[in-house]
Design an enzyme around this catalytic site. Structure first.
Site, mmCIF file in Angstrom:
data_model
loop_
_atom_site.group_PDB
_atom_site.id
_atom_site.type_symbol
_atom_site.label_atom_id
_atom_site.label_comp_id
_atom_site.label_asym_id
_atom_site.label_seq_id
_atom_site.Cartn_x
_atom_site.Cartn_y
_atom_site.Cartn_z
ATOM 1 N N TYR A 19 0.806 -1.222 0.000
ATOM 2 C CA TYR A 19 0.000 0.000 0.000
ATOM 3 C C TYR A 19 0.841 1.275 0.000
ATOM 4 C CZ TYR A 19 -3.669 -3.288 1.246
ATOM 5 O OH TYR A 19 -4.535 -4.344 1.252
ATOM 6 N N LYS A 34 3.224 -14.485 6.477
ATOM 7 C CA LYS A 34 3.407 -15.518 5.454
ATOM 8 C C LYS A 34 4.918 -15.645 5.238
ATOM 9 C CE LYS A 34 1.870 -18.438 2.444
ATOM 10 N NZ LYS A 34 1.226 -19.697 2.849
ATOM 11 N N ASP A 75 -2.829 -18.030 5.595
ATOM 12 C CA ASP A 75 -3.787 -19.001 5.034
ATOM 13 C C ASP A 75 -4.435 -19.811 6.155
ATOM 14 O OD1 ASP A 75 -1.119 -19.761 5.295
ATOM 15 O OD2 ASP A 75 -1.183 -21.258 3.712
ATOM 16 N N ASP A 83 -5.994 -6.331 5.923
ATOM 17 C CA ASP A 83 -7.105 -5.835 5.110
ATOM 18 C C ASP A 83 -8.082 -6.981 4.822
ATOM 19 O OD1 ASP A 83 -8.662 -4.336 3.437
ATOM 20 O OD2 ASP A 83 -7.125 -3.932 1.946
ATOM 21 N N ASP A 125 -12.052 -8.229 6.915
ATOM 22 C CA ASP A 125 -13.366 -8.353 6.259
ATOM 23 C C ASP A 125 -13.972 -9.719 6.566
ATOM 24 O OD1 ASP A 125 -13.276 -5.814 5.071
ATOM 25 O OD2 ASP A 125 -14.223 -6.560 3.247
#
Ligand SMILES: NC(=O)c1ccc[n+]([C@@H]2O[C@H](COP(=O)([O-])OP(=O)(O)OC[C@H]3O[C@@H](n4cnc5c(N)ncnc54)[C@H](O)[C@@H]3O)[C@@H](O)[C@H]2O)c1
Length: 357
Positions: free
Chosen positions: A138, A190, A222, A246, A250
């Site tokens: 970002y 990760k 994951d 992010d 959600d």
């Protein structure tokens, strides 16, 4: 003399103005009940303003916003405008230029019937995600080469700095200590595939040694999405990078009932910070009076908590939780059978009842 807070308000696009209107009604009511004042300045930035003036977020207004105690944002984004132009020029500008390095996302289920997971209760879904908010992909270090040709190359750098990683991890350890719930902090990364995340692994380990009372856990992103659905009770405080946060938040919003309740703080501890619903501008519902304003109402609660008005913040949260538990607000989507304004009325009514007890 009663305390007065200066709040900069950016209602933004789509359903933003509708949900912010309800958030401000709640702010005004709770301020009167708790004996403080909120002086709001509303800024017009967003799609309509851009189409009229070609202005995104001029420096003069940005400097003025900096003089406030907090910022309340509705949502930015409009299908008439190039993807990302306003999101980057308004939201990212605020996050980067105010260095709002913590994106804080409480994930709390207020009523069992709102959870899509079988057999999970409010005790099982109660954690908080600390998402790094200023780095990663970002940061905007990107480019296209041979754009539009069959040989096109597109790049976008993932960047992590030691300073940026350490400060957000330290914030998360402090928060895990303050929450005092499970006294557990889970690092989600990760690092097995994105080897640059070794910086996160090492920093987590080193900073963690200063917090012997906080248990350290680890999950790859994951697996974390799987645990979020299978065993959300496993989480207490979670710290993660910008992009993984992010996505994870959600998913987390859905297990607490939906985007209609999920709020976030974009925080630089001790400095001007911004509070918002995590949902976007949901253009299909704009102007229809069907969007659920509770995420914005909860953003107001987070903002007041941050400003030190903890009683007012708890009052709002209690009122919302009560309405959801009693099913007076039966769902968190646009299908609740209630209008945006009607939900605002119910929250005000619930705040009155609490005040009368
Ligand atoms: N922080 C922000 O301002 C922010 C965040 C995400 C997306 N966006 C922008 O918003 C625009 C739309 O994005 P999107 O469709 O991916 O995401 P969105 O969150 O706006 O909407 C996704 C869906 O969730 C539901 N929803 C969201 N909020 C709701 C509410 N309060 N009440 C009832 N239902 C609700 C709707 O079904 C909606 O279609 C895009 O321009 C995007 O860039 C902005």
């Amino acid at each position: 003399m009663s305390k007065e807070y200066a709040i900069a308000v950016i209602p933004g696009d789509g359903i933003g103005p509708e949900v912010v209107r309800q958030g401000l009604r709640v702010l005004e009511r709770v301020a009167a009940a708790e004996g403080f004042a909120a002086r709001t300045t509303v800024y017009p930035f967003g799609a309509d303003h851009f189409l009229k003036t070609r202005e995104i977020f001029p420096d003069k207004a940005f400097d003025e916003v900096k003089g406030h105690d907090a910022i309340l944002l509705g949502a930015i984004g409009d299908p008439r405008i190039e993807i990302g132009l306003l999101e980057f020029g308004i939201i990212a500008k605020l996050r980067f230029e105010l260095d709002l390095y913590v994106n804080l996302r409480p994930v709390r289920l207020y009523a069992e019937h709102l959870c899509p997971l079988k057999g999970k209760t409010p005790e099982d879904v109660d954690f908080i995600v600390v998402r790094e908010n200023t780095e990663d992909a970002y940061a905007g270090m990107r480019g296209f080469f041979k754009k539009g040709t069959p040989d096109e190359v597109a790049t976008q750098e993932i960047i992590f700095t030691r300073k940026g990683t350490e400060r957000v991890i330290r914030y998360a350890f402090d928060l895990a200590r303050r929450r005092g719930r499970g006294k557990k902090l889970t690092l989600v990364d990760k690092a097995n595939a994105v080897r640059a995340m070794d910086l996160w692994t090492r920093t987590f380990e080193e900073v963690g040694r200063e917090y012997p009372d906080i248990a350290r856990e680890h999950a790859y992103i994951d697996a974390a999405t799987m645990w979020c659905v299978k065993n959300p009770e496993w989480f207490d405080t979670v710290v993660t990078s910008n992009m993984f946060g992010d996505i994870l938040t959600d998913l987390a919003a859905m297990i607490q009932g939906g985007l209609g309740i999920a709020a976030s703080g974009n925080i630089h501890p001790g400095r001007l910070s911004l509070f918002e619903p995590i949902h976007g501008s949901a253009p299909k519902y704009a102007g229809k009076n069907v969007a659920n304003p509770l995420a914005t109402v909860m953003a107001v609660s987070m903002m007041l908590d941050y400003l030190g008005e903890t009683r007012a913040a708890a009052r709002i949260e209690d009122a919302v939780a009560g309405l959801l538990r009693s099913k007076r607000i039966p769902s968190l989507g646009s299908d609740s059978g209630l209008t945006t304004e009607g939900i605002g009325d119910l929250v005000l009514e619930a705040l009155e009842q609490k005040a009368a007890v």
